[in-house]
Design a protein around this motif. Structure first.
Motif, PDB file in Angstrom:
ATOM      1  N   ARG A 153      11.489 -36.223  31.142  1.00  0.00           N
ATOM      2  CA  ARG A 153      10.113 -36.208  31.649  1.00  0.00           C
ATOM      3  C   ARG A 153      10.008 -35.493  32.990  1.00  0.00           C
ATOM      4  O   ARG A 153       8.977 -34.921  33.328  1.00  0.00           O
ATOM      5  CB  ARG A 153       9.599 -37.642  31.785  1.00  0.00           C
ATOM      6  CG  ARG A 153       9.313 -38.333  30.458  1.00  0.00           C
ATOM      7  CD  ARG A 153       8.607 -39.647  30.675  1.00  0.00           C
ATOM      8  NE  ARG A 153       9.455 -40.583  31.426  1.00  0.00           N
ATOM      9  CZ  ARG A 153      10.313 -41.415  30.868  1.00  0.00           C
ATOM     10  NH1 ARG A 153      10.441 -41.429  29.549  1.00  0.00           N
ATOM     11  NH2 ARG A 153      11.038 -42.243  31.603  1.00  0.00           N
ATOM     12  N   GLU A 154      11.078 -35.524  33.769  1.00  0.00           N
ATOM     13  CA  GLU A 154      11.059 -34.884  35.078  1.00  0.00           C
ATOM     14  C   GLU A 154      11.073 -33.352  34.985  1.00  0.00           C
ATOM     15  O   GLU A 154      10.771 -32.663  35.962  1.00  0.00           O
ATOM     16  CB  GLU A 154      12.257 -35.343  35.911  1.00  0.00           C
ATOM     17  CG  GLU A 154      12.218 -36.788  36.337  1.00  0.00           C
ATOM     18  CD  GLU A 154      12.687 -37.753  35.248  1.00  0.00           C
ATOM     19  OE1 GLU A 154      12.744 -38.967  35.505  1.00  0.00           O
ATOM     20  OE2 GLU A 154      12.994 -37.288  34.127  1.00  0.00           O
ATOM     21  N   LEU A 155      11.419 -32.835  33.813  1.00  0.00           N
ATOM     22  CA  LEU A 155      11.492 -31.376  33.637  1.00  0.00           C
ATOM     23  C   LEU A 155      10.397 -30.897  32.679  1.00  0.00           C
ATOM     24  O   LEU A 155       9.261 -30.740  33.082  1.00  0.00           O
ATOM     25  CB  LEU A 155      12.889 -30.978  33.159  1.00  0.00           C
ATOM     26  CG  LEU A 155      14.024 -31.277  34.167  1.00  0.00           C
ATOM     27  CD1 LEU A 155      15.382 -30.992  33.563  1.00  0.00           C
ATOM     28  CD2 LEU A 155      13.826 -30.481  35.445  1.00  0.00           C
ATOM     29  N   LEU A 156      10.728 -30.683  31.393  1.00  0.00           N
ATOM     30  CA  LEU A 156       9.735 -30.124  30.475  1.00  0.00           C
ATOM     31  C   LEU A 156       9.297 -31.090  29.375  1.00  0.00           C
ATOM     32  O   LEU A 156       8.525 -30.693  28.494  1.00  0.00           O
ATOM     33  CB  LEU A 156      10.295 -28.842  29.822  1.00  0.00           C
ATOM     34  CG  LEU A 156      10.617 -27.687  30.770  1.00  0.00           C
ATOM     35  CD1 LEU A 156      11.221 -26.511  29.988  1.00  0.00           C
ATOM     36  CD2 LEU A 156       9.382 -27.225  31.522  1.00  0.00           C
TER      37      LEU A 156
ATOM     38  N   CYS B  95      21.747 -28.987  27.156  1.00  0.00           N
ATOM     39  CA  CYS B  95      20.576 -28.379  27.791  1.00  0.00           C
ATOM     40  C   CYS B  95      19.291 -28.846  27.111  1.00  0.00           C
ATOM     41  O   CYS B  95      18.273 -29.079  27.781  1.00  0.00           O
ATOM     42  CB  CYS B  95      20.683 -26.861  27.744  1.00  0.00           C
ATOM     43  SG  CYS B  95      19.451 -25.999  28.735  1.00  0.00           S
ATOM     44  N   GLY B  96      19.312 -29.000  25.786  1.00  0.00           N
ATOM     45  CA  GLY B  96      18.150 -29.519  25.070  1.00  0.00           C
ATOM     46  C   GLY B  96      17.808 -30.931  25.503  1.00  0.00           C
ATOM     47  O   GLY B  96      16.635 -31.290  25.654  1.00  0.00           O
TER      48      GLY B  96
ATOM     49  N   PRO C 256       5.321 -27.219  25.154  1.00  0.00           N
ATOM     50  CA  PRO C 256       5.436 -25.891  24.521  1.00  0.00           C
ATOM     51  C   PRO C 256       6.428 -24.977  25.244  1.00  0.00           C
ATOM     52  O   PRO C 256       7.100 -24.151  24.609  1.00  0.00           O
ATOM     53  CB  PRO C 256       4.011 -25.345  24.616  1.00  0.00           C
ATOM     54  CG  PRO C 256       3.127 -26.545  24.676  1.00  0.00           C
ATOM     55  CD  PRO C 256       3.920 -27.532  25.491  1.00  0.00           C
ATOM     56  N   TRP C 257       6.529 -25.120  26.571  1.00  0.00           N
ATOM     57  CA  TRP C 257       7.506 -24.325  27.325  1.00  0.00           C
ATOM     58  C   TRP C 257       8.931 -24.748  26.985  1.00  0.00           C
ATOM     59  O   TRP C 257       9.845 -23.922  26.987  1.00  0.00           O
ATOM     60  CB  TRP C 257       7.264 -24.468  28.830  1.00  0.00           C
ATOM     61  CG  TRP C 257       5.989 -23.828  29.278  1.00  0.00           C
ATOM     62  CD1 TRP C 257       4.767 -24.433  29.427  1.00  0.00           C
ATOM     63  CD2 TRP C 257       5.796 -22.444  29.593  1.00  0.00           C
ATOM     64  NE1 TRP C 257       3.827 -23.517  29.820  1.00  0.00           N
ATOM     65  CE2 TRP C 257       4.425 -22.286  29.943  1.00  0.00           C
ATOM     66  CE3 TRP C 257       6.629 -21.339  29.632  1.00  0.00           C
ATOM     67  CZ2 TRP C 257       3.886 -21.070  30.307  1.00  0.00           C
ATOM     68  CZ3 TRP C 257       6.099 -20.112  29.995  1.00  0.00           C
ATOM     69  CH2 TRP C 257       4.744 -19.977  30.335  1.00  0.00           C
TER      70      TRP C 257
ATOM     71  N   ASN D  38      13.973 -34.012  19.910  1.00  0.00           N
ATOM     72  CA  ASN D  38      13.934 -35.455  20.139  1.00  0.00           C
ATOM     73  C   ASN D  38      12.910 -35.840  21.190  1.00  0.00           C
ATOM     74  O   ASN D  38      12.169 -36.817  21.039  1.00  0.00           O
ATOM     75  CB  ASN D  38      15.319 -35.955  20.569  1.00  0.00           C
ATOM     76  CG  ASN D  38      16.342 -35.816  19.464  1.00  0.00           C
ATOM     77  OD1 ASN D  38      15.985 -35.871  18.290  1.00  0.00           O
ATOM     78  ND2 ASN D  38      17.591 -35.621  19.817  1.00  0.00           N
ATOM     79  N   SER D  39      12.831 -35.080  22.272  1.00  0.00           N
ATOM     80  CA  SER D  39      11.949 -35.438  23.383  1.00  0.00           C
ATOM     81  C   SER D  39      10.464 -35.234  23.072  1.00  0.00           C
ATOM     82  O   SER D  39       9.657 -36.147  23.277  1.00  0.00           O
ATOM     83  CB  SER D  39      12.348 -34.644  24.637  1.00  0.00           C
ATOM     84  OG  SER D  39      11.455 -34.886  25.682  1.00  0.00           O
ATOM     85  N   PRO D  40      10.033 -34.065  22.577  1.00  0.00           N
ATOM     86  CA  PRO D  40       8.590 -33.854  22.376  1.00  0.00           C
ATOM     87  C   PRO D  40       8.072 -34.307  21.016  1.00  0.00           C
ATOM     88  O   PRO D  40       6.982 -33.892  20.606  1.00  0.00           O
ATOM     89  CB  PRO D  40       8.454 -32.337  22.518  1.00  0.00           C
ATOM     90  CG  PRO D  40       9.725 -31.796  21.971  1.00  0.00           C
ATOM     91  CD  PRO D  40      10.786 -32.818  22.290  1.00  0.00           C
ATOM     92  N   SER D  41       8.819 -35.128  20.291  1.00  0.00           N
ATOM     93  CA  SER D  41       8.427 -35.493  18.928  1.00  0.00           C
ATOM     94  C   SER D  41       7.045 -36.142  18.883  1.00  0.00           C
ATOM     95  O   SER D  41       6.217 -35.817  18.021  1.00  0.00           O
ATOM     96  CB  SER D  41       9.472 -36.421  18.309  1.00  0.00           C
ATOM     97  OG  SER D  41       9.617 -37.596  19.092  1.00  0.00           O
TER      98      SER D  41
END
Length: 498
Positions: A179-182, A172-173, A189-190, A36-39
């Protein structure tokens, strides 16, 4: 009290729960929520790759197809993993199967990590497929291993821990995607490679744990190995009662080889257990949890939460699922699975009915979105404290050892197929029916709760032999009553003719 006594009496069993969980069902939960986040960043990579290679910018409909395939290929991999998991667990053992499965996760993580540098969205596709295979195997074998490692009095508690790691993976996902993390353009990619770390942790720590005691005795006939494994997992005290129960089951299935999926469908003596698995695992995907999560975003918007803060509010739903699932660990041994099933599904059916009303009235009263928000959290509470916690380990409780691999294969295949179909069909249902789509899920929840209450015995503190006998008694009695009623009707018709 069972949970706290387990900490002092069986610390290695606690370690087994943590080690197998972090590289087991955690992987499945993480990949359900992580995209959902890096889409937007992944879509940008897809378009940039096509521009660089072919000088062609993708149309919106083409991007939609590629993005849908990236999503759905995880389910395809999961189905492939589930189909071979039962055979692998039987041929190589539960522990060795989990160990080798981590290699797949690490390879997938490397592909994800290098995809942006290599300008290749195909690496993401292959990585998602391999992640799916990893999750399909771990979902089956992790559950099987933990249920078989637990003593009879803690079997329900350990089974719920399997579902708890799914909830932790989802949360965790969501959390790592902030945005504050990965969840940034540089670090996504991480984020997708995070499962390689959890797989590595399990790969390094699992060798210190024993093989499943039940597998050693019932499948390999290794009584000494079984006793050593029990002493390591449960502590060095007398476990004669548990071993005797295993020996009785071993005598009952002596000379009977492990059955295949087709053979399990044809076994008359376990047809009610199979029907129970079919009903409960189908309903787990059709209970409406995905619909509730989807509508939660609209409800948060209607309640006045700013668009940039909605992601943090959604994080609250994941946290609610985790805490409720952990609370379920505390109460399952005193409540029992049958009650948790019935109470959970009936509560969910009631909430879905109320949620249909509040969502339709959301624009008419300013306070109605807050009612919907409360109902969403109540629905998650009933889901996590009931069906989500007890469904995953159900095949390990109600089937004999010779049927367990096939039963878990069927259950997990149903889970992956349902997840795939819901992802494909559910948006269309919501588009055409809106909030009234909850009424479909309400029907599934109500029928499943009623089915479990009327047709499934309690499994708490019972062996597989005792549960099999309970199923036989329950449905033999029902069959005799049906035959008696039919005989009475025939006699009545004869008397009427006379």
């Amino acid at each position: 009290m069972s949970f706290f006594s387990m900490q002092s009496e069986s610390p290695r069993l606690i370690a087994a729960m943590l080690v197998t969980g972090i590289g087991g069902t955690f992987q499945y939960g993480f990949h359900i929520s992580v995209l959902n986040s890096p889409s937007s960043f992944i879509k940008e990579l897809v378009n940039s790759t096509c521009l660089q290679r072919y000088g062609y910018s993708l149309e919106p409909w083409e991007m939609t197809i590629i993005w849908s395939f990236i999503h759905s290929i995880f389910c395809i991999g999961g189905l492939l993993g589930s189909l071979c998991a039962g055979w692998l667990a039987l041929a190589y053992g539960r522990k060795r199967c989990l160990l080798l499965n981590n290699v797949v996760a690490i390879i997938s993580a490397v592909l994800m990590l290098l995809s942006k540098t290599a300008m290749s969205f195909e690496m993401i596709l292959v990585g998602r497929l391999l992640y799916g295979i990893n999750a399909g195997v771990s979902l089956t074998v992790h559950t099987m291993y933990m249920v078989e490692c637990a003593p009879k009095r803690l079997r329900g508690l350990v089974g719920v821990s399997v579902a708890s790691f799914v909830s932790m993976g989802k949360f965790c996902g969501q959390l790592m995607g902030l945005r504050e993390l990965l969840g940034t353009e540089e670090r996504w990619p991480w984020l997708l490679a995070f499962n390689g770390l959890t797989g590595l942790i399990q790969l390094l720590s699992l060798p210190f744990l024993p093989e499943s005691p039940r597998y050693l005795l019932l499948d390999r006939g290794d009584r000494q190995g079984c006793e050593r494994a029990i002493n390591q997992l449960w502590g060095k005290k007398s476990h004669d009662s548990e071993i005797n129960d295993m020996l009785k089951e071993h005598a009952a299935i002596r000379g009977v080889r492990s059955c295949s999926v087709v053979e399990l469908f044809l076994k008359r003596e376990e047809r009610w257990q199979l029907l129970t698995v079919l009903v409960t695992f189908v309903t787990l995907q059709l209970c409406g949890i995905n619909a509730v999560y989807l509508y939660s975003l609209d409800v948060f918007h209607a309640a006045g939460i700013p668009a940039e803060q909605v992601r943090y509010a959604a994080l609250g739903t994941g946290l609610c699922e985790v805490t409720t699932s952990l609370a379920c660990i505390m109460m399952i041994e005193s409540t029992g699975k049958r009650v948790l099933f019935f109470r959970g599904y009936m509560g969910m059916a009631t909430i879905l009915g109320l949620l249909t009303i509040t969502l339709n009235l959301q624009g008419q009263f300013f306070w109605m979105p807050y009612c919907s928000m409360v109902l969403i959290f109540l629905f998650i509470f009933f889901f996590s404290s009931g069906p989500a916690g007890v469904t995953a380990s159900l095949p390990g409780d109600i089937f004999m050892q010779s049927s367990k691999p096939a039963a878990f294969t069927i259950a997990c295949c149903l889970n992956w197929t349902g997840l795939f179909l819901i992802g494909m069909v559910f948006p269309l249902i919501v588009k055409h029916m809106g909030p009234y789509s909850f009424l479909i899920f309400l029907g599934f929840c109500f029928c499943c709760g009623l089915f479990v209450w009327l047709n499934v015995p309690e499994t708490k503190n019972r062996t597989a032999l005792e549960i099999t006998e309970e199923f036989r008694k329950m449905h033999t009695k029902a069959l005799k009553q049906d035959e008696k009623q039919g005989h009475d009707k025939i006699q009545m018709v004869k008397c009427t003719h006379l």
